[in-house]
Write a protein that holds these residues in place. Structure first.
Motif, PDB file in Angstrom:
ATOM      1  N   ASN A 259      51.272  51.756  21.976  1.00 16.91           N
ATOM      2  CA  ASN A 259      51.071  50.421  21.399  1.00 16.91           C
ATOM      3  C   ASN A 259      50.344  49.462  22.332  1.00 16.91           C
ATOM      4  O   ASN A 259      50.326  48.257  22.097  1.00 16.91           O
ATOM      5  CB  ASN A 259      52.424  49.818  21.012  1.00 16.91           C
ATOM      6  N   ASP A 260      49.731  49.992  23.403  1.00 17.38           N
ATOM      7  CA  ASP A 260      49.072  49.097  24.360  1.00 17.38           C
ATOM      8  C   ASP A 260      47.845  48.437  23.724  1.00 17.38           C
ATOM      9  O   ASP A 260      47.025  49.117  23.090  1.00 17.38           O
ATOM     10  CB  ASP A 260      48.645  49.879  25.606  1.00 17.38           C
ATOM     11  N   PRO A 261      47.679  47.107  23.904  1.00 18.17           N
ATOM     12  CA  PRO A 261      46.539  46.394  23.310  1.00 18.17           C
ATOM     13  C   PRO A 261      45.177  46.911  23.759  1.00 18.17           C
ATOM     14  O   PRO A 261      44.178  46.718  23.043  1.00 18.17           O
ATOM     15  CB  PRO A 261      46.750  44.946  23.772  1.00 18.17           C
ATOM     16  N   TYR A 262      45.116  47.592  24.903  1.00 26.85           N
ATOM     17  CA  TYR A 262      43.828  48.111  25.351  1.00 26.85           C
ATOM     18  C   TYR A 262      43.254  49.099  24.332  1.00 26.85           C
ATOM     19  O   TYR A 262      42.030  49.171  24.149  1.00 26.85           O
ATOM     20  CB  TYR A 262      43.983  48.791  26.707  1.00 26.85           C
ATOM     21  N   ARG A 263      44.111  49.832  23.669  1.00 22.01           N
ATOM     22  CA  ARG A 263      43.634  50.830  22.706  1.00 22.01           C
ATOM     23  C   ARG A 263      42.820  50.172  21.589  1.00 22.01           C
ATOM     24  O   ARG A 263      41.809  50.722  21.140  1.00 22.01           O
ATOM     25  CB  ARG A 263      44.813  51.601  22.115  1.00 22.01           C
ATOM     26  N   ASP A 264      43.244  49.002  21.176  1.00 20.51           N
ATOM     27  CA  ASP A 264      42.529  48.297  20.100  1.00 20.51           C
ATOM     28  C   ASP A 264      41.237  47.652  20.594  1.00 20.51           C
ATOM     29  O   ASP A 264      40.354  47.336  19.789  1.00 20.51           O
ATOM     30  CB  ASP A 264      43.422  47.222  19.490  1.00 20.51           C
ATOM     31  N   SER A 265      41.144  47.446  21.912  1.00 26.79           N
ATOM     32  CA  SER A 265      39.959  46.767  22.448  1.00 26.79           C
ATOM     33  C   SER A 265      38.796  47.712  22.689  1.00 26.79           C
ATOM     34  O   SER A 265      37.641  47.286  22.774  1.00 26.79           O
ATOM     35  CB  SER A 265      40.305  46.055  23.766  1.00 26.79           C
ATOM     36  N   VAL A 266      39.080  49.018  22.791  1.00 26.42           N
ATOM     37  CA  VAL A 266      38.024  49.975  23.141  1.00 26.42           C
ATOM     38  C   VAL A 266      37.103  50.195  21.929  1.00 26.42           C
ATOM     39  O   VAL A 266      37.543  50.649  20.867  1.00 26.42           O
ATOM     40  CB  VAL A 266      38.626  51.312  23.608  1.00 26.42           C
ATOM     41  N   ARG A 267      35.847  49.849  22.135  1.00 28.06           N
ATOM     42  CA  ARG A 267      34.828  50.040  21.107  1.00 28.06           C
ATOM     43  C   ARG A 267      33.571  50.578  21.761  1.00 28.06           C
ATOM     44  O   ARG A 267      33.247  50.217  22.883  1.00 28.06           O
ATOM     45  CB  ARG A 267      34.484  48.693  20.443  1.00 28.06           C
ATOM     46  N   GLU A 268      32.883  51.446  21.042  1.00 29.74           N
ATOM     47  CA  GLU A 268      31.604  51.924  21.563  1.00 29.74           C
ATOM     48  C   GLU A 268      30.500  51.035  21.012  1.00 29.74           C
ATOM     49  O   GLU A 268      30.366  50.877  19.790  1.00 29.74           O
ATOM     50  CB  GLU A 268      31.349  53.378  21.152  1.00 29.74           C
ATOM     51  N   HIS A 269      29.725  50.466  21.905  1.00 33.82           N
ATOM     52  CA  HIS A 269      28.606  49.609  21.506  1.00 33.82           C
ATOM     53  C   HIS A 269      27.319  50.430  21.579  1.00 33.82           C
ATOM     54  O   HIS A 269      26.987  50.955  22.655  1.00 33.82           O
ATOM     55  CB  HIS A 269      28.527  48.388  22.416  1.00 33.82           C
ATOM     56  N   PRO A 270      26.603  50.567  20.482  1.00 32.81           N
ATOM     57  CA  PRO A 270      25.401  51.412  20.467  1.00 32.81           C
ATOM     58  C   PRO A 270      24.391  51.057  21.553  1.00 32.81           C
ATOM     59  O   PRO A 270      23.765  51.956  22.129  1.00 32.81           O
ATOM     60  CB  PRO A 270      24.824  51.160  19.064  1.00 32.81           C
ATOM     61  N   THR A 350      42.935  38.192  27.632  1.00 31.74           N
ATOM     62  CA  THR A 350      43.130  38.745  28.977  1.00 31.74           C
ATOM     63  C   THR A 350      44.413  38.224  29.625  1.00 31.74           C
ATOM     64  O   THR A 350      45.202  39.000  30.176  1.00 31.74           O
ATOM     65  CB  THR A 350      41.928  38.410  29.881  1.00 31.74           C
ATOM     66  N   LEU A 351      44.619  36.919  29.564  1.00 32.29           N
ATOM     67  CA  LEU A 351      45.788  36.344  30.221  1.00 32.29           C
ATOM     68  C   LEU A 351      47.078  36.704  29.489  1.00 32.29           C
ATOM     69  O   LEU A 351      48.124  36.915  30.127  1.00 32.29           O
ATOM     70  CB  LEU A 351      45.633  34.829  30.345  1.00 32.29           C
ATOM     71  N   ALA A 352      47.023  36.789  28.178  1.00 31.41           N
ATOM     72  CA  ALA A 352      48.210  37.209  27.431  1.00 31.41           C
ATOM     73  C   ALA A 352      48.562  38.659  27.765  1.00 31.41           C
ATOM     74  O   ALA A 352      49.744  39.017  27.905  1.00 31.41           O
ATOM     75  CB  ALA A 352      47.976  37.053  25.927  1.00 31.41           C
ATOM     76  N   TYR A 353      47.543  39.488  27.891  1.00 26.44           N
ATOM     77  CA  TYR A 353      47.772  40.885  28.261  1.00 26.44           C
ATOM     78  C   TYR A 353      48.433  40.975  29.636  1.00 26.44           C
ATOM     79  O   TYR A 353      49.429  41.694  29.816  1.00 26.44           O
ATOM     80  CB  TYR A 353      46.446  41.634  28.249  1.00 26.44           C
ATOM     81  N   ALA A 354      47.885  40.231  30.602  1.00 29.40           N
ATOM     82  CA  ALA A 354      48.449  40.249  31.955  1.00 29.40           C
ATOM     83  C   ALA A 354      49.903  39.776  31.943  1.00 29.40           C
ATOM     84  O   ALA A 354      50.774  40.377  32.595  1.00 29.40           O
ATOM     85  CB  ALA A 354      47.609  39.365  32.880  1.00 29.40           C
ATOM     86  N   ALA A 355      50.169  38.707  31.210  1.00 26.36           N
ATOM     87  CA  ALA A 355      51.531  38.157  31.170  1.00 26.36           C
ATOM     88  C   ALA A 355      52.510  39.127  30.513  1.00 26.36           C
ATOM     89  O   ALA A 355      53.690  39.173  30.884  1.00 26.36           O
ATOM     90  CB  ALA A 355      51.535  36.823  30.439  1.00 26.36           C
ATOM     91  N   SER A 356      52.010  39.928  29.583  1.00 27.37           N
ATOM     92  CA  SER A 356      52.896  40.872  28.891  1.00 27.37           C
ATOM     93  C   SER A 356      53.262  42.073  29.742  1.00 27.37           C
ATOM     94  O   SER A 356      54.177  42.826  29.405  1.00 27.37           O
ATOM     95  CB  SER A 356      52.228  41.358  27.595  1.00 27.37           C
TER      96      SER A 356
END
Length: 777
Positions: A259-270, A350-356
């Motif tokens: 459930n880590d938020p990083y998983r949702d952030s990973v996107r491939e940009h063409p 970013t800051l919410a992720y760090a705080a979590s």
């Protein structure tokens, strides 16, 4: 246990760099890699050392440090591990290959030696699977950041079986001898800095693409306004390599919780995928998001269009949010333009992720902030940034961005994460109470001194402050822009001398130190140019004479003066060091007399002091000309030492001056030296010199003329060098009579005032102030 000898296995860029830094610390180190398929079987490790001697920026603080590295290979030289106290593994990030290596080295290493991995992606508990009990007790993770010499962060992770004394010994040697900021992390993916850092990078790239920002705009918002290096995100990716990012993402995704938020952030940009495929991987490739196009004989900086992937001429970002907000982070986030929207999204996520992640990745917010400051060069860590925004305001920002408010932010309930209580810095814990931030023994920070004093110095003006750092020692801190030396700083020296008096009263000694990025970049050229433009010649001459008087007064004061620099100490900043009784320099101090770059000569005694140092050098040839020639070469070429060790070679530092590896320990070391000198202190005696006079000047002029004929010296260089030669040879001195310091200082003033009136020098000063680069006229 003590660590006196080390070994590094893996001679790639990272492993070799770690070995070089052991050598920088004076620790003999063995460097091993796989055998070469042909020729010398240890060629890989030997080649890595030779390559580092040619690398810029240099992994070695001094080339001679390479002699402390013993090279070998993993088949013939494993026996070398029997004599070392700490083995660092820095090989490919493959658990199976690492496990095989550990089983090979375990039988040959000496009992009680520590083994660590430099991994940043593989959990420790996975690395020790199947290893002996003895190995597990001696094993830990030490994550250096690249390049190891320059990046201060060292993340340490211990396992459930790791010996406490092994952890303590490694932490101590990393702190005191390697100069690292040691942060203890938990055994979680990416530890602290990379766990947050890669999420921040991914979030910023996504936001820039989604909101239609150019790379220049994204870096303008996400760089200095947020206290992040000016590279911002896209410049940073160019620096580390775009092709590294997919590998990091793959590794993080393999180990992070579901459930880590990083998983949702990973996107491939063409666009990025296309750049990597075509070899545009950053500075190590053909270019990255930025490149320098050298086509048709011109150098044009270009940037990638994030929509098309095509290069175009770079443009300076012009965003109302950046210009309007200044350093007000909340104002930046509240601005309605796309720069403000970008700031809101990046900071919120970013800051919410760090705080979590606290206490998952570390027990305290202090470790997290330290990790991001030292590992990614952020001016402030995530929790310090939240304090800039306000915890209550940040909670509302999270809600507006559709993010859950982190539990730690809820715990803060509008209170700051950091506060000052009874003069001490405190941090909020996960329990919702405040604890005092504890510094390691031997660490003295000026910022802590200032808090304890309620930010009330003993004395201050617009450019400097005097602080009581205890035990009768005053500290002079520069506060001008870039710590440029001006009349107010000279006034601060004068005030310090009055307060200390004969050194037998309340005050005993003076330390000159600050915690800015750079000790001092030299004299304030802006003020000088203003005076030149309105013809204030008498005021300029008084400025030069006042500087000479002040520096000589410090030199011969009845109490010790200790300078404690770090970063750049150039021009007038270098002259401060030359006039101090002792210099306690941070290892990363870059020293030089660079005045010729703006068409001048060192005017505050720099010429005189360098001549004195070369004249006293017992290794130099005897006679009046050798010290003159050496001083002339050093000053005329504007040589800058690229480390404190190199500064000793150039004699900007003496053999008796000290070098401190850890910047956090610099002020404490300087204070201790000042108190040591204060016991029975007597000031030095004045010098006089036998100088070659007009004949010597003619020889130096002829030397310069030869270089001019080769096109290596510009017309105005000749003018400046001639003035410098006049000083160092003693003017019209008679070789049979000694020349005193006062005579040399008079020649400095005369040469300075003659040069400052020349159009060539005025052009150089204007060009430096406008472009930040020297003019070759």
């Amino acid at each position: 246990m003590k660590i006196e000898r080390a070994a590094v296995i893996g001679a790639g860029v990272m492993g070799a760099g770690i070995a070089a830094h052991f050598a920088n610390a004076g620790i003999p180190v063995v460097l091993l890699d796989i055998p070469a398929k042909e020729g010398d079987r240890s060629a890989i490790a030997k080649g890595a050392v030779q390559k580092m001697l040619k690398t810029d920026p240099a992994p070695f603080m001094h080339p001679k440090n390479a002699k402390l590295i013993t090279t070998g290979n993993l088949e013939d030289d494993l026996n070398l591990l029997a004599d070392v106290d700490w083995i660092v593994e820095a090989i490919i990030e493959n658990p199976a290959i690492k496990a095989d290596l550990y089983k090979r080295i375990d039988p040959v290493r000496k009992p009680g030696s520590v083994v660590s991995s430099n991994t940043s992606t593989i959990p420790l508990n996975l690395l020790v699977e199947g290893q002996s009990e003895r190995f597990r007790k001696d094993f830990l993770i030490t994550h250096f950041f690249n390049p190891p010499r320059y990046m201060r962060l060292l993340e340490i992770v211990g396992g459930t079986d790791t010996r406490a004394d092994a952890l303590a010994a490694v932490a101590d040697v990393c702190d005191r001898r390697l100069g690292k900021g040691v942060v203890h992390c938990k055994d979680t993916p990416g530890f602290i800095a990379n766990r947050i850092g890669v999420f921040w990078i991914q979030t910023a790239v996504n936001a820039a693409v989604d909101l239609g920002l150019t790379v220049e705009e994204a870096d303008a918002v996400g760089g200095r306004p947020m206290g992040i290096p000016k590279t911002g995100v896209f410049g940073l990716m160019d620096l580390v390599g775009l092709d590294l990012m997919p590998h990091i993402a793959k590794s993080m995704l393999a180990t992070l919780p579901p459930n880590d938020p990083y998983r949702d952030s990973v996107r491939e940009h063409p666009v990025i995928a296309k750049m990597i495929a075509e070899g545009y991987t950053g500075r190590k490739g053909k270019g990255g998001f930025y490149r320098l196009n050298k086509a048709n004989g011109a150098k044009v900086k270009e940037s990638v269009d994030l929509r098309t992937g095509e290069y175009r001429p770079s443009e300076k970002a012009r965003l109302d949010s950046v210009s309007a907000a200044g350093r007000d982070l909340r104002k930046l986030c509240e601005h309605p333009d796309k720069g403000g929207r970008f700031a809101r999204r990046v900071l919120a996520h970013t800051l919410a992720y760090a705080a979590s992640l606290v206490p998952e990745i570390a027990d305290s917010i202090v470790a997290v902030d330290e990790g991001m400051r030292l590992g990614y060069n952020w001016k402030q860590g995530p929790f310090e940034l939240i304090d800039r925004l306000g915890t209550a305001w940040f909670a509302e920002l999270c809600r507006s961005e559709g993010l859950p408010v982190p539990a730690l932010v809820e715990t803060a309930a509008g209170r700051p994460f950091y506060r000052v209580e009874d003069g001490k810095l405190q941090h909020l814990t996960t329990a919702g109470v405040y604890d005092t931030v504890v510094r390691p023994d031997g660490v003295l920070l000026l910022s802590d001194v200032k808090r304890a004093a309620g930010n009330k110095p003993v004395w201050k003006n617009g450019s400097a402050s005097l602080w009581d750092i205890g035990d009768g020692v005053l500290c002079c801190e520069f506060t001008s822009k870039m710590n440029a030396v001006d009349g107010d700083i000279m006034a601060a020296y004068g005030k310090a001398m009055k307060l200390i008096g004969d050194g037998k009263g309340e005050w005993k000694a003076l330390v000159i130190h600050n915690e800015a990025d750079n000790f001092s970049v030299g004299a304030n050229l802006g003020l000088a140019l203003f005076a030149l433009n309105i013809g204030m010649w008498s005021q300029i001459e008084e400025m030069v004479e006042a500087g000479q008087r002040t520096y000589r007064a410090l030199r011969y004061a009845p109490f010790p003066v200790v300078a404690a620099p770090s970063g750049m100490a150039l021009g007038g900043g270098c002259e401060i060091l030359l006039h101090s009784d002792h210099v306690q320099a941070h290892a990363e101090t870059y020293v030089g007399l660079v005045e010729v770059g703006v068409g001048l000569i060192p005017g505050w005694g720099g010429c005189t002091e360098m001549l004195a140092r070369y004249a006293r050098n017992p290794k130099a040839p005897r006679g009046p000309m050798p010290p003159v020639a050496t001083a002339f070469e050093t000053i005329s070429l504007a040589k800058v030492a690229k480390s404190a060790a190199e500064a000793r070679d150039l004699m900007f530092l003496r053999a008796t001056d000290g070098i401190t590896m850890n910047r956090d320990r610099l002020l404490a070391d300087a204070k201790a030296k000042a108190l040591e000198l204060a016991a029975g202190y007597t000031p030095p005696e004045k010098d006089s010199y036998v100088l070659p006079g007009p004949g010597g000047k003619a020889a130096l002029d002829l030397f310069v003329e030869g270089f001019a004929l080769q096109g290596k010296v510009t017309p105005h260089d000749k003018v400046v060098c001639s003035a410098l030669a006049e000083i160092l040879t003693g003017g019209d001195a008679d070789i049979s009579k000694p020349v005193g310091e006062d005579d040399l200082l008079r020649l400095e003033r005369k040469a300075f005032m003659e040069l400052v009136r020349t159009p060539g020098t005025i052009d150089r000063i204007e060009h430096m102030l406008t472009t930040g680069k020297p003019l070759r006229n």
